[in-house]
Design an enzyme around this catalytic site. Structure first.
Site, PDB file in Angstrom:
ATOM      1  N   TRP A 159      34.127  31.367  39.224  1.00 43.39           N
ATOM      2  CA  TRP A 159      33.925  30.683  40.509  1.00 43.39           C
ATOM      3  C   TRP A 159      32.489  30.956  40.969  1.00 43.39           C
ATOM      4  O   TRP A 159      32.052  32.120  40.974  1.00 43.39           O
ATOM      5  CB  TRP A 159      34.938  31.260  41.513  1.00 43.39           C
ATOM      6  CG  TRP A 159      34.876  30.687  42.898  1.00 43.39           C
ATOM      7  CD1 TRP A 159      34.782  29.363  43.241  1.00 43.39           C
ATOM      8  CD2 TRP A 159      34.927  31.413  44.126  1.00 43.39           C
ATOM      9  NE1 TRP A 159      34.791  29.232  44.605  1.00 43.39           N
ATOM     10  CE2 TRP A 159      34.878  30.473  45.175  1.00 43.39           C
ATOM     11  CE3 TRP A 159      35.024  32.768  44.453  1.00 43.39           C
ATOM     12  CZ2 TRP A 159      34.918  30.844  46.513  1.00 43.39           C
ATOM     13  CZ3 TRP A 159      35.069  33.138  45.786  1.00 43.39           C
ATOM     14  CH2 TRP A 159      35.017  32.190  46.803  1.00 43.39           C
TER      15      TRP A 159
ATOM     16  N   ASP B 174      40.956  38.955  41.512  1.00 43.27           N
ATOM     17  CA  ASP B 174      40.868  37.881  42.497  1.00 43.27           C
ATOM     18  C   ASP B 174      42.141  37.053  42.364  1.00 43.27           C
ATOM     19  O   ASP B 174      42.379  36.414  41.340  1.00 43.27           O
ATOM     20  CB  ASP B 174      39.617  37.026  42.216  1.00 43.27           C
ATOM     21  CG  ASP B 174      39.417  35.970  43.286  1.00 43.27           C
ATOM     22  OD1 ASP B 174      40.324  35.764  44.112  1.00 43.27           O
ATOM     23  OD2 ASP B 174      38.334  35.338  43.302  1.00 43.27           O
TER      24      ASP B 174
ATOM     25  N   LYS C  71      45.339  28.627  49.992  1.00 41.36           N
ATOM     26  CA  LYS C  71      45.985  27.591  49.175  1.00 41.36           C
ATOM     27  C   LYS C  71      47.508  27.680  49.270  1.00 41.36           C
ATOM     28  O   LYS C  71      48.166  26.685  49.533  1.00 41.36           O
ATOM     29  CB  LYS C  71      45.578  27.714  47.710  1.00 41.36           C
ATOM     30  CG  LYS C  71      44.234  28.338  47.455  1.00 41.36           C
ATOM     31  CD  LYS C  71      43.088  27.373  47.520  1.00 41.36           C
ATOM     32  CE  LYS C  71      41.790  28.143  47.418  1.00 41.36           C
ATOM     33  NZ  LYS C  71      40.631  27.321  47.354  1.00 41.36           N
TER      34      LYS C  71
HETATM   35  C1  LMR Z   1      37.064  26.303  45.335  1.00 42.63           C
HETATM   36  O1  LMR Z   1      36.787  26.981  44.332  1.00 42.63           O
HETATM   37  O2  LMR Z   1      36.851  25.087  45.413  1.00 42.63           O
HETATM   38  C2  LMR Z   1      37.713  26.976  46.504  1.00 42.63           C
HETATM   39  O3  LMR Z   1      37.971  28.297  46.218  1.00 42.63           O
HETATM   40  C3  LMR Z   1      36.981  26.768  47.784  1.00 42.63           C
HETATM   41  C4  LMR Z   1      35.708  27.554  47.855  1.00 42.63           C
HETATM   42  O4  LMR Z   1      35.546  28.284  48.831  1.00 42.63           O
HETATM   43  O5  LMR Z   1      34.860  27.420  46.973  1.00 42.63           O
END
Ligand code: LMR
Length: 398
Positions: free
Chosen positions: A130, A211, A246
């Site tokens: 991420w 996470d 979520k």
């Molecule tokens: C995402 O990965 O789209 C979500 O977790 C929202 C974010 O805060 O990035």
């Protein structure tokens, strides 16, 4: 002050949402940010949340501060959700939980806490991960390193390479792992593999930071717990960042939790004291509403049942959209094999679409996909699926 300062780049995920909002194209589709949409294309407030809010509104008597670590009932319920009500971790009292503002807040608080006591450690993140993980931990002062995770050829976890990378992590370093529904790839370890990773962590002496933003979006709340259970079984220190954005749809309530698990209850007390000291100088104490909603739902038998049913509906709708996307592409004669999308888990798919295709989709069709080709399947509905399949087929068949 700002005359000589360059503007910061837009966020790779939330910046896309801003661009989407400003796009006048009536056919626009947002497959970017990880937000659930129902069949009508809206992000609903769950029925169980509405019911809990009604109760809270009628019973609420004060807006006074919460404790630094949040409502104690919330902490207890989060732990039951994480470990299971009868777990050894709960019985021995070796975990402490603080309400944090969202999963991001939980990761950042954990980062600040770790920086105090592991100042020279590196944080190891998966390749890919991420996008915000990098920012969170570098801003907390850490140097980052990456471990192998995803194999783009097999579209699955490269478990051998993952283990080979994790073998090299020095004792005391921090390994950030996605407990389920890996973001962005959608491919996860199975329970046997988690057992091996947890044992390796114990042997090598690195600290796992899980996470856990998508509990319930893989196979179910209990089924998605393997990573947490395997690390708990090792008896060593680890951290978990939960998000209820979520699975409770509480995105804008910023409701998450940081759980610190220690080898003993005595150490857990020390951990909590430092957790509180860390939080106090960042945001003092958490916002109440989201945590009260989650605590009420989890502690009330009927609301809890209703929540699990609503979560199942979300999970199954996303799975149905995976099938529909793959079938839609086959039907349009797309030669690439996208069948792997149906076995990926959670909201996302690493679609394999290149950055130039991602740009083409945005510029020509107002379809928004995160750079690197991550698609949020929950953004697909029966009203936009044909449009999206037509667009992908047009560019791939060209
Ligand atoms: C995402 O990965 O789209 C979500 O977790 C929202 C974010 O805060 O990035």
């Amino acid at each position: 002050m700002w005359q000589k300062i360059e503007a910061a780049p837009a966020d790779s995920i939330l910046g896309l949402t801003d661009a989407f909002r400003n796009d006048p194209n009536p056919q626009k589709v947002n497959l970017g940010v990880g937000v659930y949409k129902d069949e009508k294309g809206t992000t609903p407030i769950l029925e169980c949340v509405k019911a809990a809010e009604k109760i809270l509104l009628s019973e609420e008597v004060t807006k006074s501060y919460l404790p630094i670590s949040g409502d104690p009932l919330y902490g207890r319920e989060v732990q039951k959700l994480l470990f299971g009500a009868d777990s050894e971790v709960i019985k021995t009292g070796r975990a402490v939980t603080a309400h944090a503002p969202g999963g991001t807040g939980a990761l950042r608080v954990g980062g600040e806490l770790l920086k105090k006591f592991k100042p020279t450690a590196k944080v190891w993140i998966s390749n890919p991960t991420w996008a915000n993980h990098k920012g969170i931990f570098t801003t907390a002062g850490f140097e980052l390193a990456t471990y192998d995770y995803y194999n783009p050829t097999t579209k699955s976890v490269d478990f051998e390479a993952l283990i080979a990378s994790l073998e090299t992590v020095p004792s005391g370093d921090i390994v950030l792992l996605h407990a389920c529904c890996h973001n962005p790839s959608g491919v996860d370890l199975n329970c046997e593999q988690w057992k091996i990773v947890a044992a390796l962590g114990k042997e090598k002496g690195w600290i796992a930071f899980l996470d856990f933003a998508y509990q319930g979006f893989g196979d179910g709340v209990n089924e998605d717990r393997c990573a947490v259970e395997e690390f708990a079984a090792t008896g060593v220190d680890f951290f978990v960042a939960s998000s209820f954005s979520k699975n409770f749809g509480l995105y804008n309530e910023r409701c998450g939790a940081l759980t610190v698990v220690s080898p003993s209850a005595k150490e857990a007390v020390v951990a909590m004291s430092h957790l509180k000291a860390t939080i106090r100088v960042i945001y003092s104490n958490p916002p109440a509403h989201g945590g009260l909603v989650v605590a009420l739902i989890l502690s009330d038998e009927e609301l809890h049942k209703q929540w699990l049913a609503e979560l199942t509906t979300m999970r199954e709708r996303i799975k149905a959209m995976r099938e529909a996307l793959v079938a839609g592409l086959v039907k349009r004669g797309v030669k690439e094999d996208f069948s792997y999308i149906t076995s990926q888990r959670g909201m996302f798919s690493f679609s394999g679409l290149s950055d130039s295709i991602v740009k083409w989709l945005r510029d020509n069709k107002a379809i928004y996909v995160v750079g690197g080709g991550r698609i949020n399947l929950a953004g697909l509905t029966s009203s936009n699926i044909d449009y999206v399949c037509d667009a992908i087929a047009e560019v791939l068949n060209a």
